[in-house]
Write an enzyme that holds these catalytic residues in place. Sequence first.
Site, mmCIF file in Angstrom:
data_model
loop_
_atom_site.group_PDB
_atom_site.id
_atom_site.type_symbol
_atom_site.label_atom_id
_atom_site.label_comp_id
_atom_site.label_asym_id
_atom_site.label_seq_id
_atom_site.Cartn_x
_atom_site.Cartn_y
_atom_site.Cartn_z
ATOM 1 N N LYS A 163 11.865 -15.080 -10.813
ATOM 2 C CA LYS A 163 11.744 -14.128 -11.748
ATOM 3 C C LYS A 163 10.459 -14.500 -12.814
ATOM 4 C CE LYS A 163 12.701 -11.367 -9.928
ATOM 5 N NZ LYS A 163 13.641 -11.833 -8.674
ATOM 6 N N TRP A 199 -2.995 -2.467 -2.046
ATOM 7 C CA TRP A 199 -2.686 -4.033 -2.174
ATOM 8 C C TRP A 199 -3.692 -4.623 -0.931
ATOM 9 C CZ3 TRP A 199 -0.880 -8.245 1.021
ATOM 10 C CH2 TRP A 199 -0.640 -9.306 -0.126
ATOM 11 N N ARG A 242 3.648 -0.363 -4.569
ATOM 12 C CA ARG A 242 3.265 -0.647 -3.272
ATOM 13 C C ARG A 242 1.976 -1.490 -3.400
ATOM 14 N NH1 ARG A 242 6.829 1.242 0.455
ATOM 15 N NH2 ARG A 242 5.417 0.550 1.931
ATOM 16 N N CYS A 301 0.765 -1.172 0.181
ATOM 17 C CA CYS A 301 0.081 -0.153 -0.341
ATOM 18 C C CYS A 301 0.759 1.362 0.015
ATOM 19 C CB CYS A 301 -0.910 0.106 1.398
ATOM 20 S SG CYS A 301 -2.332 -1.419 1.204
ATOM 21 N N GLU A 309 16.311 -18.016 -8.193
ATOM 22 C CA GLU A 309 16.061 -16.753 -8.634
ATOM 23 C C GLU A 309 15.515 -16.665 -9.915
ATOM 24 O OE1 GLU A 309 15.809 -12.378 -8.326
ATOM 25 O OE2 GLU A 309 15.693 -14.176 -6.953
ATOM 26 N N ASN A 321 -1.668 1.774 5.770
ATOM 27 C CA ASN A 321 -0.854 0.664 5.390
ATOM 28 C C ASN A 321 -0.624 -0.115 6.467
ATOM 29 O OD1 ASN A 321 0.780 -1.054 4.044
ATOM 30 N ND2 ASN A 321 2.591 0.344 4.366
ATOM 31 N N GLY A 322 -1.024 -1.490 6.396
ATOM 32 C CA GLY A 322 -0.824 -2.269 7.689
ATOM 33 C C GLY A 322 -1.983 -3.205 7.984
ATOM 34 N N LYS A 362 5.752 -4.189 -4.034
ATOM 35 C CA LYS A 362 7.230 -4.312 -4.250
ATOM 36 C C LYS A 362 7.768 -4.519 -2.598
ATOM 37 C CE LYS A 362 11.525 -3.383 -5.571
ATOM 38 N NZ LYS A 362 11.998 -4.377 -6.302
ATOM 39 N N GLU A 386 7.219 -14.280 -11.070
ATOM 40 C CA GLU A 386 6.493 -13.352 -10.842
ATOM 41 C C GLU A 386 6.104 -12.746 -12.101
ATOM 42 O OE1 GLU A 386 9.114 -11.565 -6.844
ATOM 43 O OE2 GLU A 386 10.154 -11.644 -8.971
ATOM 44 N N HIS A 421 16.192 -37.741 -8.444
ATOM 45 C CA HIS A 421 15.508 -38.155 -7.460
ATOM 46 C C HIS A 421 14.076 -37.495 -7.223
ATOM 47 C CE1 HIS A 421 19.183 -39.649 -5.456
ATOM 48 N NE2 HIS A 421 19.666 -38.508 -6.162
#
Length: 615
Positions: free
Chosen positions: A492, A74, A27, A2, A488, A100-101, A610, A495, A511
Amino acid sequence: MCGIVGYVGKSQAPAALLQGLRRLEYRGYDSAGIATLNGGGIEVRKAVGRIAELERLVSDEPIHGHLGICHTRWATHGAVTQANAHPHFDRSGHLALVHNGVVENYLELRAELEAEGHIFTSQTDTEVLAHLIGREFDRLGVRSRDALVEALRHALGRVIGTYGIAMIHQDVPGALVGARRGSPLVVGIGREENLLASDAAAMISHTRDVVFLKDYEIVALDAEGFQISTLQGDGVGYEISQVEFSDKDVSKGDYPHYMLKEIFEQPKTVRDAMRGRLDREQGTAKLGGLEMSNAEIRDVERVVIAGCGTALHAGMVGEYMIESLAHIPVECEFASEFRYRNLPLPKDTLVFVISQSGETADTLAALRESQRKGHRTLGICNTVGSTIARESDGGVYMHAGPEIGVAATKSFTSQLVVESLIALLLGRITHLSHGEGLTILRELEALPDKVARCLELNEHVATIARKYAQSDVMLFMGRQFNYPVALEGALKLKETSYIAASAHPSAELKHGVIALVDEKTPSVFIAPRDAVFEKNLSNIEEVKARKGPVIAVGTEGDERLAQVADDVILVPEAPDFLTPILTVIPLQLLAYHIAVERGCDVDKPRNLAKSVTVE
């Protein structure tokens, strides 16, 4: 998560607020809203979707005023609807608030307020917060800025959870009030104007002088100044910091996306991460920010690295680096699990926490838990003045500049450079010779040019991306230093393009993972010419025997990969412990180009934000 912006000053608030909000869209972008005080009352506009939708609404239905707040959401509590978009109002409709929170006890508070006759129009915890503060303000019976601050203080005493708050009240014109606990909030100090935001990037068009609020602090602003106090009512001192970046740094420039811009900034950010930190005379790294003497460093018996997402993958590379160069045992931990585990740590354990923003809630919790147990805890972060930077016992800044793209790229390689410097420093104190240290320094100095050469592969990688863009599943595999790079690379891709990508150590192929291999499932192997190159070749052969397409990332000059892989991407040669800084760049480009080919919104992936400031 947010984004919050507040403005009070001589200019029209809507323009300043929307400009700041655009800078914070990374955000959250489920919905957005704005409220201004125009002299006759509070005007509000809300829109579901991106900030562009709110801008269109404000263009069609203008609002005015020199005081206002805005928010990009968000979603945590409640669906993505106009009713759930911020700002939210109290019972009187005179108080508007953005948040925000997470208010963890909001259901209990809501039930209490409903029993008193309060009616709620949303599903959010934030509306409960607005009603709670508004009730306290009405009980005081005084219409002043001090009373508004006191009402906020009383209300927050009832709240369990995290918050970054900005609010206005139509009965207190000219006053902008904010508070923080666990969610970042920054005061921007201008000329005849002041601002409040979740991130300094929102205000750099107005000022570069900022104050980073601490937990349990409340700020009251008007056009002429501001006052900071604690939740207990005490006045506090503060430090004015200057933002290091400019408007240009937070713009896309000529690039179509922030992600691509930030990928191409890596020759500079890699260089900046080591600038002034290479000591050729001593054959080591200079990291004064660690706040540790050589004797204290020599006493370290164990290192623990904690992080989330990309930062965790960087920590895993750091584990290999430190163990290889310094021969000190290292463990990597999910920051989200650190405080919930009863992790046995010897007293001479040194803890590092990694966070680009310096505000990641889980990582901050890990830092505090480590300190509570008496361990020296150091931060690796990018944001000067962030909570982790302030609360850690020392640390190293990455100096990567603002990273706007949600998918972290340049911050990852900067984190790896910082970890290589830490590994070198520890190694020189424990057992590396001066000559060995100089050799490592020369390899570090060569990195920026090698990174630039990796970026020359962009068009080649784009061609490969078009070939595999419609895949539903992709596998990533690597060994030792490059296993975290496989993780990573898969992250990516997930995402940005929403492909179900998974990463595994190459040796684990037999395996269980090999069951996923077929002609429609590409496998990406990170296989530079290192100590396990032959082993990786054998694993590639096993995939090809089962008709699986293979993309291989290898070392320049190698001819054997082309004989077994369908597509080959070659990066410059480097020592094993530095190869991840090079091999990850083609994977960043691959994820970017596949996402573009699939028509995905690269900079604003669905469901992601983010800076993860809620647990």
